[in-house]
Design an enzyme around this catalytic site. Sequence first.
Site, PDB file in Angstrom:
ATOM      1  N   ARG A  73      -6.018  -2.612 -31.195  1.00 47.20           N
ATOM      2  CA  ARG A  73      -4.736  -2.960 -32.123  1.00 47.20           C
ATOM      3  C   ARG A  73      -4.619  -3.172 -33.646  1.00 47.20           C
ATOM      4  O   ARG A  73      -4.714  -3.620 -34.415  1.00 47.20           O
ATOM      5  CB  ARG A  73      -4.773  -4.880 -31.191  1.00 47.20           C
TER       6      ARG A  73
ATOM      7  N   GLY B  72     -16.148  -3.327 -45.283  1.00 49.06           N
ATOM      8  CA  GLY B  72     -15.762  -2.042 -46.029  1.00 49.06           C
ATOM      9  C   GLY B  72     -13.850  -2.113 -45.196  1.00 49.06           C
ATOM     10  O   GLY B  72     -13.818  -2.848 -44.656  1.00 49.06           O
ATOM     11  N   ASP B  73     -13.487  -0.318 -45.952  1.00 46.57           N
ATOM     12  CA  ASP B  73     -12.238  -0.675 -45.476  1.00 46.57           C
ATOM     13  C   ASP B  73     -12.152   0.113 -45.279  1.00 46.57           C
ATOM     14  O   ASP B  73     -11.729   1.777 -45.755  1.00 46.57           O
ATOM     15  CB  ASP B  73     -11.475  -0.539 -47.462  1.00 46.57           C
ATOM     16  N   PHE B  74     -11.476   1.060 -43.814  1.00 48.23           N
ATOM     17  CA  PHE B  74     -11.295   1.674 -42.930  1.00 48.23           C
ATOM     18  C   PHE B  74     -10.520   2.841 -43.747  1.00 48.23           C
ATOM     19  O   PHE B  74     -10.919   4.552 -42.334  1.00 48.23           O
ATOM     20  CB  PHE B  74     -11.482   1.769 -41.454  1.00 48.23           C
TER      21      PHE B  74
ATOM     22  N   ASP C  46     -14.838  -4.487 -40.384  1.00 45.40           N
ATOM     23  CA  ASP C  46     -13.612  -5.240 -40.772  1.00 45.40           C
ATOM     24  C   ASP C  46     -14.035  -5.548 -42.989  1.00 45.40           C
ATOM     25  O   ASP C  46     -14.959  -5.333 -43.426  1.00 45.40           O
ATOM     26  CB  ASP C  46     -13.523  -6.256 -40.496  1.00 45.40           C
TER      27      ASP C  46
ATOM     28  N   ASP D 135       1.204  -1.064  -0.087  1.00 48.07           N
ATOM     29  CA  ASP D 135       0.040  -0.013   0.132  1.00 48.07           C
ATOM     30  C   ASP D 135       0.740   2.057  -0.211  1.00 48.07           C
ATOM     31  O   ASP D 135       2.014   0.992   0.786  1.00 48.07           O
ATOM     32  CB  ASP D 135      -0.819   0.369   1.056  1.00 48.07           C
TER      33      ASP D 135
HETATM   34  C1  LIG Z   1      -4.575  -7.094 -35.231  1.00 44.65           C
HETATM   35  S1  LIG Z   1      -6.587  -6.882 -36.032  1.00 44.65           S
HETATM   36  C2  LIG Z   1      -7.143  -7.212 -34.563  1.00 44.65           C
HETATM   37  C3  LIG Z   1      -8.392  -7.369 -34.303  1.00 44.65           C
HETATM   38  C4  LIG Z   1      -9.553  -6.400 -33.587  1.00 44.65           C
HETATM   39  N1  LIG Z   1      -9.645  -5.553 -33.439  1.00 44.65           N
HETATM   40  C5  LIG Z   1      -9.024  -6.994 -31.947  1.00 44.65           C
HETATM   41  O1  LIG Z   1      -8.301  -6.539 -31.838  1.00 44.65           O
HETATM   42  O2  LIG Z   1      -8.873  -8.160 -31.861  1.00 44.65           O
HETATM   43  C6  LIG Z   1      -6.480  -6.475 -37.580  1.00 44.65           C
HETATM   44  C7  LIG Z   1      -7.637  -6.328 -37.797  1.00 44.65           C
HETATM   45  O3  LIG Z   1      -7.750  -5.037 -38.892  1.00 44.65           O
HETATM   46  C8  LIG Z   1      -7.957  -5.313 -39.789  1.00 44.65           C
HETATM   47  N2  LIG Z   1      -7.916  -4.630 -41.162  1.00 44.65           N
HETATM   48  C9  LIG Z   1      -6.807  -4.506 -41.769  1.00 44.65           C
HETATM   49  N3  LIG Z   1      -6.785  -3.679 -42.547  1.00 44.65           N
HETATM   50  C10 LIG Z   1      -7.857  -3.028 -42.781  1.00 44.65           C
HETATM   51  C11 LIG Z   1      -8.942  -2.353 -43.700  1.00 44.65           C
HETATM   52  N4  LIG Z   1      -8.104  -1.420 -44.202  1.00 44.65           N
HETATM   53  N5  LIG Z   1      -9.810  -1.767 -42.863  1.00 44.65           N
HETATM   54  C12 LIG Z   1     -10.819  -2.917 -41.869  1.00 44.65           C
HETATM   55  N6  LIG Z   1     -10.366  -3.684 -41.516  1.00 44.65           N
HETATM   56  C13 LIG Z   1      -8.758  -3.355 -41.710  1.00 44.65           C
HETATM   57  C14 LIG Z   1      -7.714  -6.590 -39.691  1.00 44.65           C
HETATM   58  O4  LIG Z   1      -8.830  -7.812 -41.206  1.00 44.65           O
HETATM   59  C15 LIG Z   1      -7.863  -7.544 -38.925  1.00 44.65           C
HETATM   60  O5  LIG Z   1      -9.202  -7.855 -38.707  1.00 44.65           O
END
Ligand SMILES: C[S@@+](CC[C@H](N)C(=O)[O-])C[C@H]1O[C@@H](n2cnc3c(N)ncnc32)[C@H](O)[C@@H]1O
Length: 628
Positions: A537, A520-522, A495, A88
């Site tokens: 992550r 989609g693609d973020f 994702d 503590d």
């Molecule tokens: C390292 S993993 C982390 C997964 C999850 N967030 C976790 O913590 O368990 C990265 C994730 O981001 C996704 N990802 C990578 N590039 C991406 C993009 N341009 N658009 C959407 N998702 C994407 C991958 O498919 C994967 O599922």
Amino acid sequence: MVLNPVISKLAGKLVVLASASPRRLEILRSAGLRFEVVPSWFKETLDKGLFKAPYEYAVETAKQKALEVARRMPFKHLKTPDIVIGADTIVTVDGMILEKPVDKHDAYRMLSSLSGKEHSVFTGVAIVLCHEKENEEVDYQLIDFYEETKVKFADLSEDMLWEYINSGEPMDKAGGYGIQALGGMLVDTSSRSDSLATSVPTQPPSSSQALLSHNSSSIPRPSSPCDSQRLHTQITPTASPAHKVKREDSESESSQTLVNSTSKHTDNRKVKLHDNATLPLVTRRGQVVEPTRGDLERICELMDGFKASKALFTASKLCLFDLLHSRPGLDAAQVAQEIKASAKGTECLLEACVSLGLLKSTEKACQKPVYENADLATDFLRSDASFSLHGYLQHCNETMWPLFSHLESAVQEGTSQREKAFSKHMLQATSTSSREGKLRFMKAMHNIAKITGKTIATAFDLSTYKSACDLGGCTGALAYEFTEAHPGLSVTVFDLPAVVELNEFFRPQHPDNRVSFVAGDFLKDELPKADLYILARILHDLPDEKVHILLSKIADACTAGCGLLLSEIFLDEDRRGPSRGLLQALSMSEGKQRSATEYSLLLKSHGFITAHIRHTDNLLDAMLCIKA
Ligand SMILES: C[S@@+](CC[C@H](N)C(=O)[O-])C[C@H]1O[C@@H](n2cnc3c(N)ncnc32)[C@H](O)[C@@H]1O
């Protein structure tokens, strides 16, 4: 290091830290101690007026924390620990004891009372040694001590005070600050060297050394007069209503008990080097010294670490832990037959796993040893365990292992070694562009998300948010933890299409319809609307340019007050740890590991103000930011 010989003597002992403080975990972990964490339920409500000196209060609280866990564990966990460590920390100034602030105003009151002044940080430490007797009663022996550190704060301006308070850091810290992180900027001087700076006010390093050295007769007492004055130790028996208490005669006797206690199962992890073995002399800073046995053990552990990892991966791949879960008590020949492997190789693998604490072996008179899973394997290595790491181990074996075997070129060239590490066929199989590779990667992510998910989902009060979007949310494992923890929240997992397509393989038995999936693609597509965005992550995998693209897209989708929850391994501000993060960086292709402050600054540049930071002891840390 003075701790190392003690650490080896504690191998095979159930050592428990009665605290969830990330700093205490880190200090003990970096000292090489293996332990379990069982946070104490003891409420820090002792009447301060009953204590003559502030340190007595800290020591008594540490004692009560450790004893509460020592008494609870046999009932809740069905295991009596060997050693429970409680600690503590309090800060005292002008005769007042400061604990953790209850809210921001309390933090302000504390920090302004420290401004420009020298104050004391006391850490009380209590070690409870539990001795289980034949009749299942437990004897408790108590060792306690405290350490004082003097810290002087600079004169703090109102702006500085509030900026620090709004970072969220003061809220779980005694005195409202932590010197090892952002709070370091408040300090003018402290009475100890920079190693102190890593531990105030959670636990000074010499405390942790002393804390362990008290368990071993072979460890020298503090040698400098100043150390011995600062260290105040008592050995006292303590009474328990549930268990009869007996006082051990001497400290050395108790340390013998630590080393010699017998176990039904073979455990080769105990003492690896003979006490009277002669060690080579080395020259250190111009002096000839004998390295400690702990130094040698640490080096051996590092040299052989890869063998241990590969033994674990192989046992996991051969489904050894699944086999011994369904059929415990097989001998080596029977195991070999079941896993279709050679008798000799299987025997070696089984023995290695016993030595690593993954399996237990029992030998009956004149019979061959038989094997069963140790708790570690039951909890984490079975493929059907709730917190299984089976998929993650497969990913380590198939993807990380080949990458790490090209580490030398990766360091020389500073580039990803994927093409060198994998043949064309393998590249296809390990690449996330193949279905097989994608599923393997998703399993690995799923495993870690299941283990860390609840900790992340409950790290902050999210009751004001109704909709969340987990960007790169993969299998949805984290999203389900969020909906379970927050009944008013719906989560959209966003994702890549190829990942979303495979999410059915990971759907829980009773899926919550508040979790939905959008492909989609973020970096390119419009993001689903939400009032809380989750990035778990994701950022460590991206270089700064891509982080900015993603953050600006999130910022565009947000209105003021929206939240952004980031979960990553946060590197220490001095980038000296944690090793998990720094080792992971060695095989990363384009991203990088960052500290909490580095993430905060990246987010701030897109209008997200850091409200809270949580360093957890569960694989990932978390940060909650609010859009200004
Ligand atoms: C390292 S993993 C982390 C997964 C999850 N967030 C976790 O913590 O368990 C990265 C994730 O981001 C996704 N990802 C990578 N590039 C991406 C993009 N341009 N658009 C959407 N998702 C994407 C991958 O498919 C994967 O599922």
